[in-house]
Write a protein that holds these residues in place. Structure first.
Motif, PDB file in Angstrom:
ATOM      1  N   LEU A 100       0.831  -1.206   0.000  1.00  0.00           N
ATOM      2  CA  LEU A 100       0.000   0.000   0.000  1.00  0.00           C
ATOM      3  C   LEU A 100       0.867   1.259   0.000  1.00  0.00           C
ATOM      4  O   LEU A 100       0.555   2.251  -0.675  1.00  0.00           O
ATOM      5  CB  LEU A 100      -0.931  -0.010   1.217  1.00  0.00           C
ATOM      6  CG  LEU A 100      -2.028  -1.071   1.215  1.00  0.00           C
ATOM      7  CD1 LEU A 100      -2.747  -1.079   2.561  1.00  0.00           C
ATOM      8  CD2 LEU A 100      -3.014  -0.843   0.076  1.00  0.00           C
ATOM      9  N   HIS A 101       1.943   1.217   0.757  1.00  0.00           N
ATOM     10  CA  HIS A 101       2.881   2.339   0.814  1.00  0.00           C
ATOM     11  C   HIS A 101       3.466   2.610  -0.573  1.00  0.00           C
ATOM     12  O   HIS A 101       3.552   3.763  -1.017  1.00  0.00           O
ATOM     13  CB  HIS A 101       3.985   2.007   1.815  1.00  0.00           C
ATOM     14  CG  HIS A 101       4.946   3.110   2.067  1.00  0.00           C
ATOM     15  ND1 HIS A 101       6.270   2.895   2.385  1.00  0.00           N
ATOM     16  CD2 HIS A 101       4.800   4.464   2.036  1.00  0.00           C
ATOM     17  CE1 HIS A 101       6.880   4.052   2.549  1.00  0.00           C
ATOM     18  NE2 HIS A 101       6.008   5.011   2.347  1.00  0.00           N
ATOM     19  N   ILE A 102       3.859   1.550  -1.268  1.00  0.00           N
ATOM     20  CA  ILE A 102       4.429   1.685  -2.607  1.00  0.00           C
ATOM     21  C   ILE A 102       3.433   2.324  -3.560  1.00  0.00           C
ATOM     22  O   ILE A 102       3.753   3.265  -4.291  1.00  0.00           O
ATOM     23  CB  ILE A 102       4.869   0.307  -3.133  1.00  0.00           C
ATOM     24  CG1 ILE A 102       6.116  -0.187  -2.398  1.00  0.00           C
ATOM     25  CG2 ILE A 102       5.132   0.353  -4.639  1.00  0.00           C
ATOM     26  CD1 ILE A 102       6.450  -1.639  -2.663  1.00  0.00           C
ATOM     27  N   VAL A 103       2.219   1.823  -3.571  1.00  0.00           N
ATOM     28  CA  VAL A 103       1.225   2.267  -4.565  1.00  0.00           C
ATOM     29  C   VAL A 103       0.758   3.688  -4.297  1.00  0.00           C
ATOM     30  O   VAL A 103       0.622   4.494  -5.223  1.00  0.00           O
ATOM     31  CB  VAL A 103       0.024   1.298  -4.580  1.00  0.00           C
ATOM     32  CG1 VAL A 103      -1.087   1.839  -5.485  1.00  0.00           C
ATOM     33  CG2 VAL A 103       0.459  -0.087  -5.053  1.00  0.00           C
ATOM     34  N   LEU A 107       7.561   4.743  -3.918  1.00  0.00           N
ATOM     35  CA  LEU A 107       8.042   3.550  -4.610  1.00  0.00           C
ATOM     36  C   LEU A 107       9.279   2.963  -3.939  1.00  0.00           C
ATOM     37  O   LEU A 107       9.601   1.789  -4.123  1.00  0.00           O
ATOM     38  CB  LEU A 107       8.350   3.888  -6.071  1.00  0.00           C
ATOM     39  CG  LEU A 107       8.581   2.736  -7.040  1.00  0.00           C
ATOM     40  CD1 LEU A 107       7.396   1.784  -7.055  1.00  0.00           C
ATOM     41  CD2 LEU A 107       8.855   3.269  -8.444  1.00  0.00           C
ATOM     42  N   GLY A 108       9.988   3.763  -3.135  1.00  0.00           N
ATOM     43  CA  GLY A 108      11.204   3.289  -2.484  1.00  0.00           C
ATOM     44  C   GLY A 108      10.964   2.625  -1.139  1.00  0.00           C
ATOM     45  O   GLY A 108      11.880   2.547  -0.314  1.00  0.00           O
ATOM     46  N   ALA A 170       4.169  12.167 -13.390  1.00  0.00           N
ATOM     47  CA  ALA A 170       3.324  11.308 -12.559  1.00  0.00           C
ATOM     48  C   ALA A 170       3.272  11.815 -11.120  1.00  0.00           C
ATOM     49  O   ALA A 170       2.214  11.805 -10.487  1.00  0.00           O
ATOM     50  CB  ALA A 170       3.841   9.874 -12.593  1.00  0.00           C
ATOM     51  N   MET A 171       4.422  12.266 -10.589  1.00  0.00           N
ATOM     52  CA  MET A 171       4.447  12.782  -9.223  1.00  0.00           C
ATOM     53  C   MET A 171       3.560  14.002  -9.059  1.00  0.00           C
ATOM     54  O   MET A 171       2.913  14.181  -8.024  1.00  0.00           O
ATOM     55  CB  MET A 171       5.879  13.142  -8.821  1.00  0.00           C
ATOM     56  CG  MET A 171       6.784  11.958  -8.571  1.00  0.00           C
ATOM     57  SD  MET A 171       8.452  12.456  -8.043  1.00  0.00           S
ATOM     58  CE  MET A 171       8.117  13.104  -6.397  1.00  0.00           C
ATOM     59  N   ARG A 172       3.528  14.835 -10.077  1.00  0.00           N
ATOM     60  CA  ARG A 172       2.759  16.076  -9.982  1.00  0.00           C
ATOM     61  C   ARG A 172       1.293  15.904 -10.358  1.00  0.00           C
ATOM     62  O   ARG A 172       0.494  16.838 -10.222  1.00  0.00           O
ATOM     63  CB  ARG A 172       3.381  17.138 -10.889  1.00  0.00           C
ATOM     64  CG  ARG A 172       4.775  17.591 -10.456  1.00  0.00           C
ATOM     65  CD  ARG A 172       5.352  18.537 -11.482  1.00  0.00           C
ATOM     66  NE  ARG A 172       6.683  19.026 -11.097  1.00  0.00           N
ATOM     67  CZ  ARG A 172       7.479  19.730 -11.896  1.00  0.00           C
ATOM     68  NH1 ARG A 172       7.074  20.026 -13.131  1.00  0.00           N
ATOM     69  NH2 ARG A 172       8.659  20.135 -11.471  1.00  0.00           N
ATOM     70  N   ALA A 179      -0.673   6.776  -8.515  1.00  0.00           N
ATOM     71  CA  ALA A 179      -0.748   5.414  -7.985  1.00  0.00           C
ATOM     72  C   ALA A 179      -0.560   4.390  -9.098  1.00  0.00           C
ATOM     73  O   ALA A 179       0.113   3.370  -8.918  1.00  0.00           O
ATOM     74  CB  ALA A 179      -2.079   5.198  -7.278  1.00  0.00           C
ATOM     75  N   SER A 180      -1.142   4.659 -10.259  1.00  0.00           N
ATOM     76  CA  SER A 180      -0.989   3.752 -11.398  1.00  0.00           C
ATOM     77  C   SER A 180       0.467   3.671 -11.836  1.00  0.00           C
ATOM     78  O   SER A 180       0.971   2.582 -12.139  1.00  0.00           O
ATOM     79  CB  SER A 180      -1.867   4.229 -12.555  1.00  0.00           C
ATOM     80  OG  SER A 180      -1.681   3.417 -13.694  1.00  0.00           O
ATOM     81  N   TYR A 181       1.152   4.817 -11.851  1.00  0.00           N
ATOM     82  CA  TYR A 181       2.560   4.836 -12.242  1.00  0.00           C
ATOM     83  C   TYR A 181       3.397   4.036 -11.249  1.00  0.00           C
ATOM     84  O   TYR A 181       4.255   3.239 -11.644  1.00  0.00           O
ATOM     85  CB  TYR A 181       3.058   6.276 -12.306  1.00  0.00           C
ATOM     86  CG  TYR A 181       4.545   6.383 -12.573  1.00  0.00           C
ATOM     87  CD1 TYR A 181       5.042   6.310 -13.868  1.00  0.00           C
ATOM     88  CD2 TYR A 181       5.442   6.544 -11.515  1.00  0.00           C
ATOM     89  CE1 TYR A 181       6.408   6.385 -14.106  1.00  0.00           C
ATOM     90  CE2 TYR A 181       6.802   6.623 -11.754  1.00  0.00           C
ATOM     91  CZ  TYR A 181       7.280   6.550 -13.048  1.00  0.00           C
ATOM     92  OH  TYR A 181       8.631   6.617 -13.280  1.00  0.00           O
ATOM     93  N   ARG A 182       3.151   4.217  -9.950  1.00  0.00           N
ATOM     94  CA  ARG A 182       3.929   3.504  -8.950  1.00  0.00           C
ATOM     95  C   ARG A 182       3.654   2.006  -8.996  1.00  0.00           C
ATOM     96  O   ARG A 182       4.562   1.185  -8.822  1.00  0.00           O
ATOM     97  CB  ARG A 182       3.657   4.075  -7.558  1.00  0.00           C
ATOM     98  CG  ARG A 182       4.400   5.373  -7.275  1.00  0.00           C
ATOM     99  CD  ARG A 182       4.272   5.781  -5.821  1.00  0.00           C
ATOM    100  NE  ARG A 182       2.935   6.237  -5.512  1.00  0.00           N
ATOM    101  CZ  ARG A 182       2.544   7.512  -5.536  1.00  0.00           C
ATOM    102  NH1 ARG A 182       3.394   8.458  -5.884  1.00  0.00           N
ATOM    103  NH2 ARG A 182       1.311   7.834  -5.230  1.00  0.00           N
TER     104      ARG A 182
END
Length: 378
Positions: A100-103, A107-108, A170-172, A179-182
């Protein structure tokens, strides 16, 4: 059926203090990629973080995880319960929280890796100390050799410009796109996440487990005489090699990775010596260490609000030193808030979830504090 919960196990002040201290260094490293894809650009901020923080604090945090696992075993023994299912449930919950943290945030993440490596550590938990240390040396040696080879061959592992631009967008963007990118980043690199956990974290877990079985941090009379020597070796060898690797084009980064644990141990020795000389050290760091998982995820949440489309979308728009200043401010605030929080609550939100998964039952988070074993008495 709910399993019985063991009587309260006295907390070890040294463990909480070291965890609270390590949280700051971990955030300094993580914020480099939380604030911009690909991390800081080449420059003084990047070099300082690489020399004194990178590969230093996750070493300490991983060691403490392995140590804490032995305390889970002791807790099970007191309750006359099987420690295997308890620990397995805890590791699986770590993996779920990590995913959940990743998505949704970062991502790290390391919690997913910790859960995977923790399951392997559980399988190795009956090894004799010497055998366990030999097993730990194998993946550690592999990492040193691979890092050395990559640097000698000048293999560039950084993001290319097109990928950095895509990641920054994606971050912005909105939370769903981010979330999809991660998720795509995780799903496409699952072997990498598993490899990191097994090659980087597992050896440190094993060393921590060996120390935990010996109850090293619970007996100050055993470790205090060793601390000056650990400081001397760690700082004398570690700082020159790590600085050389960070501030020059020295290709042999493998030795820098090899000595990173020495510098990490010197940091820990310094904090432990201060802990036994100044009671304020425990008051400052122990509360944050007690709710370390909550603080770790909290760092990602605050950084997401600052840098991503969840909030101000400042990714890539601030100088590296400004980002580091923000990270230090956030960490200082966490120390203060943690001190306030633990006076009123026994567990942090994530610690409560992990405990519920471990024991298969629920307990109030707001309850009487367990005994805290002081550093002075062990």
């Amino acid at each position: 059926m709910n399993q019985p919960i063991s009587p309260s196990v006295p907390r070890i002040a040294a463990l909480d203090v070291l965890r609270g201290f390590a949280l700051g260094g971990i955030f300094i490293v993580n914020v480099m990629v939380m604030s911009t894809p690909g991390g800081f650009s080449d420059g003084s901020a990047h070099s300082v973080v690489n020399a004194f923080f990178y590969d230093k604090f996750y070493v300490l945090f991983s060691f403490l995880f392995g140590y804490s696992l032995t305390m889970q075993f002791r807790s099970a023994e007191r309750a006359q319960a099987d420690p295997v299912p308890r620990t397995a449930r805890r590791c699986l919950m770590l993996m779920a929280i990590g995913l959940l943290h990743i998505v949704f945030l970062f991502l790290g993440d390391v919690l997913f890796d910790y859960g995977v490596a923790g399951l392997v550590l559980l399988a190795l938990s009956r090894l004799r100390p010497k055998t366990a240390l030999i097993v730990a040396s194998v993946p550690f040696t592999v990492v040193v050799i691979v890092n050395t080879a990559l640097n000698v061959l000048h293999v560039n592992m950084n993001m290319g410009a097109p990928e950095q631009a895509k990641a920054l967008a994606a971050m912005r963007s909105g939370w769903l796109d981010a979330a999809s990118y991660r998720w795509d980043g995780f799903a496409g690199h699952v072997p990498f996440f598993l490899m990191f956990g097994l090659l980087n974290a597992l050896p440190l877990f094993i060393v921590g487990m060996v120390a935990g079985k010996a109850r090293l941090l619970e007996q100050p009379e055993r470790y205090l005489p060793l601390l000056p020597r650990i400081q001397w070796i760690g700082f004398t060898i570690g700082i020159p090699i790590c600085v050389l690797g960070a501030f020059t084009d020295w290709p042999l980064a493998g030795p820098a990775h090899l000595v990173a644990p020495l510098l990490s141990a010197a940091y820990a020795a310094t904090i432990l010596r201060l802990l036994h000389r100044h009671s304020a050290v425990q008051a400052i760091f122990a509360p944050a260490g007690k709710i370390a998982a909550t603080n770790y995820i909290g760092q990602s949440l605050i950084a997401a609000i600052i840098f991503t489309g969840y909030g101000f979308a400042l990714a890539g728009r601030l100088s590296d030193w400004t980002v580091l200043s923000i990270a230090v401010t956030i960490y200082a605030a966490q120390l203060a808030i943690s001190a306030w929080y633990v006076r009123r609550h026994r567990y942090g939100p994530l610690e409560w979830v992990l405990r519920a998964a471990t024991y298969g039952t629920l307990r109030p988070a707001r309850t009487e504090q367990p005994e805290l074993r002081s550093a002075a008495t062990g």
